[in-house]
Design an enzyme around this catalytic site. Structure first.
Site: not given
Ligand code: WT7
Length: 711
Positions: A579-583
């Site tokens: 993941r590249v997001d806040d997950v």
């Protein structure tokens, strides 16, 4: 209208592979159990399917894939309507097979497949297969937590059970379009409940039975079900979990917020707990066994539009509020059935076992719908992979002669075998190899992996040790949102590369873009997006179409953005990098950092929290929480435990932080934004890679954090 197709790199490569020799079991530079040493690079490591396997597979060569793939993207209407025609439609879809707007700049995002077509997915899973002679075929083998506790059900029997429940639901006032929340462990009643809802056009929302009462309440409040279906208790490994009590508190909490559920249908799972011990709310709670058997074993089908909703499944995002991912009927049906058939090279003689729980999308698409639509025999397992010991999975494989085994890389870790992050050395030291070798595993034909990137050493372990270097591995990349596989090997079609999900499925056009949203060609890495719709795509987020558009379609206008990083190698193979997001992805469970943070700050002594993911030997990623306490509150181990407890209670045990790091302050920019990049480096102790800290409002915060790292 479709976007112009560029001849993408992967097609050119597959074309050139069409002439590769495929010697039986040929494995280049891969020596069973000499895992990965001495390779020039992972990209050069090709694992070929045997000639035997290839010649009997649905897609037997790169060429054949290429032909089908080309058609699927040049003529999606033709390609998908041919496949859809194999299902039963009460009424055929309209002139236009699909309709899409994938570009936020052109207005509202809209995806429709087979609109106007009237069908029913339960009918297609059960009645249609029975009519074609599969009534006496085993639909489900159920294996309980305790070895020796098992049962099975044919397609005929399954239909009868589904109809009884469907009739009951209708009787208590569940109509087409109403929501039903299902909070059950992996009993047969879980797929039965899903199918019963589908039969009458009700929308099921399965909540994974590891979620806490608060999480369940949050979902109940969001989708307002008429009925909640649960059971009294379940054993998982050696623990008992009292599910009904969790539901009781969730129903209390939702009722306090004005959302009243009329009926709580409770299955008596007597292997876990006797019904007399269960707390009961008269008028609302009903024992499943007391009512269901009285209902007729046939039930008319509610014909629904292809675009009528089938289910809601909540998933974590980058804010505290879970997203209700909505899937509709027709496209999802066609897509899950087709991906199942091709990615696992499914044959009618296969026995299929997917270890996922129906509480996640994998259990929806590949325990329930995909396999049953194909008339497959499915193993449903209630227990844990390491109970009574870590050989349990292979015991089950032998017992049922499982030929397709689909799991998450974490399964092998949690049973203490392989390690997904390091190599052989660690798992050798941990691994009771006799727990594998004392079982035959001869029935296995195809292996599957899902949920997180499987690194090459875990891949090889899976391939060599579990599959005896005989079974291709389908490393399937997809998401709750995508409904079904997006990038996946087709076993038999082309050589695999350990750790790569290989090439896109039919009809899927992946693209890799840079930070500016510009598509990059050839060998590259960047953000993984998709260019146009596929039948299994989710249609909206329940009650929040705007969030759907901003989360998935606004970051890179013109594309669906997956949230994953990805690279494409010189041969066109895709490699997912996480993941590249806040997950955070913990053992294949998706957890939003914001959800954990809001749980932490709900503790009266916690002033602020910032959560990041760190590499974790067993779980893939672990949860690392920086916590700032309210002024004057001293650090203590008890407080630490309480903070972890708060997260367990609010989200579920699987979201418990692995580490609480005391933080007198958090690194913030002058505009107050937390710099997670720095926190990630501190969490993984890469202290010499902190990078530029000069933009921080208070750079000394970083030194304080480092000083407290091991307190
Ligand atoms: C995220 C989706 C869809 C199945 C279960 C998880 C990660 C999933 C792979 C894979 C690398 C993978 C991605 C994705 N993921 N499969 N084969 N290789 N990463 O569903 O909870 O919606 O999570 O799981 O990061 O975005 P989910």
């Amino acid at each position: 209208p479709r976007k112009n197709l560029t001849t993408s790199n992967h097609l050119r490569h597959v074309e050139s592979m069409a002439h590769l020799p495929s010697g039986a079991g040929r494995i280049t530079r891969l020596n069973a159990l000499i895992l990965g040493e001495g390779l020039a690079s992972e990209e050069d490591d090709l694992v070929f399917p045997s000639e035997d396997f290839s010649s009997q597979s649905h897609v037997s060569s790169p060429q054949k894939y290429l032909e089908m793939y080309q058609r699927s993207v040049h003529d999606p209407s033709g390609f998908w309507s041919d496949i859809a025609s194999e299902f039963y439609w009460r009424e055929k879809w309209g002139q236009q097979v699909y309709h899409e707007n994938f570009d936020v700049r052109k207005g509202k995002i809209k995806i429709e497949w087979f609109k106007g077509g009237m069908t029913n997915i339960c009918y297609n899973c059960l009645d249609r297969n029975i009519e074609s002679g599969k009534g006496d075929k085993t639909a489900i083998y159920w294996e309980g937590n305790e070895p020796g506790l098992d049962s099975s059900m044919t397609y005929n029997q399954l239909l009868a059970r589904v109809c009884q429940l469907a009739n009951y639901l209708k009787d208590v006032g569940v109509h087409k379009g109403d929501a039903v929340v299902i909070y059950l462990p992996m009993l047969m009643e879980l797929p039965i409940a899903m199918l019963a809802c589908a039969r009458i056009g009700a929308i099921h929302s399965v909540v994974f039975a590891g979620f806490s009462a608060e999480s369940l309440a949050q979902r109940i409040i969001d989708c307002r079900p008429k009925v909640v279906i649960t059971c009294n208790a379940v054993r998982r490994g050696s623990k008992i979990i009292y599910l009904k009590e969790i539901v009781d508190s969730a129903l209390l909490e939702s009722a306090q917020k004005g959302i009243v559920t009329d009926v709580c249908l409770t299955y008596e799972n007597d292997s876990a707990m006797k019904k007399e011990m269960t707390k009961w709310t008269k008028g609302r709670d009903i024992w499943w066994q007391d009512v269901i058997l009285k209902y007729p074993v046939t039930c008319d089908v509610e014909w629904v539009d292809a675009e009528d909703p089938l289910f809601l499944l909540y998933t974590s995002g980058s804010t505290g509020k879970p997203k209700g991912v909505l899937h509709t009927t027709g496209g999802y049906m066609v897509y899950t059935a087709t991906t199942f058939k091709y990615a696992f090279d499914y044959k009618p003689t296969d026995i299929y076992w997917c270890t996922a729980d129906c509480g996640w999308i994998t259990g929806h698409s590949y325990v329930t719908y995909g396999p049953l639509l194909n008339g497959a025999t499915v193993v449903v397992f209630e227990g844990a992979p390491n109970y009574p010991d870590v050989g349990r999975c292979w015991d089950i494989v032998d017992k049922y002669k499982v030929s397709i085994f689909y799991t998450a890389p974490t399964l092998s870790w949690s049973s203490g075998y392989a390690n997904n992050k390091h190599s052989l050395a660690l798992y050798k030291s941990l691994s009771p190899i006799e727990h594998v070798s004392r079982y035959s595993r001869k029935s296995l034909r195809v292996l599957g992996s899902v949920g997180e990137p499987i690194n090459p050493s875990a891949w090889r372990w899976f391939f060599n040790v579990i599959g005896d270097a005989r079974c291709p591995i389908s490393d399937t990349w997809w998401q709750t949102e995508t409904g079904g596989f997006m990038i996946t090997p087709l076993p038999g079609a082309w050589p695999q590369k350990p750790g790569s999900a290989t090439f896109p499925f039919f009809g899927v056009q992946p693209v890799i873009v840079d930070e500016k949203g510009v598509e990059i060609e050839g060998e590259c890495s960047g953000y993984l997006c998709v260019k146009s719709s596929w039948p299994g795509a989710f249609r909206t987020l329940h009650g929040d179409h705007e969030r759907y558009e901003t989360t998935y379609f606004s970051a890179f206008p013109g594309y669906y953005f997956s949230g994953d990083g990805c690279s494409r190698d010189k041969d066109g193979y895709y490699w997912l990098t996480g993941r590249v997001d806040d997950v955070i992805n913990v053992s294949g469970h998706r957890i939003g950092t914001a959800e954990v943070e809001s749980a932490l700050v709900s503790h009266p002594q916690c002033a602020e929290a910032a959560v990041v993911g760190v590499e974790h030997e067993v779980k893939g990623q672990g949860i690392y929480a920086f916590v700032t306490l309210v002024e004057g509150v001293p650090y203590s181990d008890d407080l630490r435990k309480n903070l972890v407890m708060v997260v367990r209670n609010q989200i579920g045990a699987f979201a418990a932080p692995d580490k609480i790091h005391w933080a007198p302050g958090l690194p913030k920019t002058r505009s107050g934004k937390i710099m997670r990049r720095i926190l990630r480096k501190i969490a993984s102790r890469q202290l010499d890679e902190l990078g530029d800290t000069s933009t921080l409002a208070d750079p000394t915060v970083v030194d304080q954090l480092i000083a407290l790292a091991d307190c």
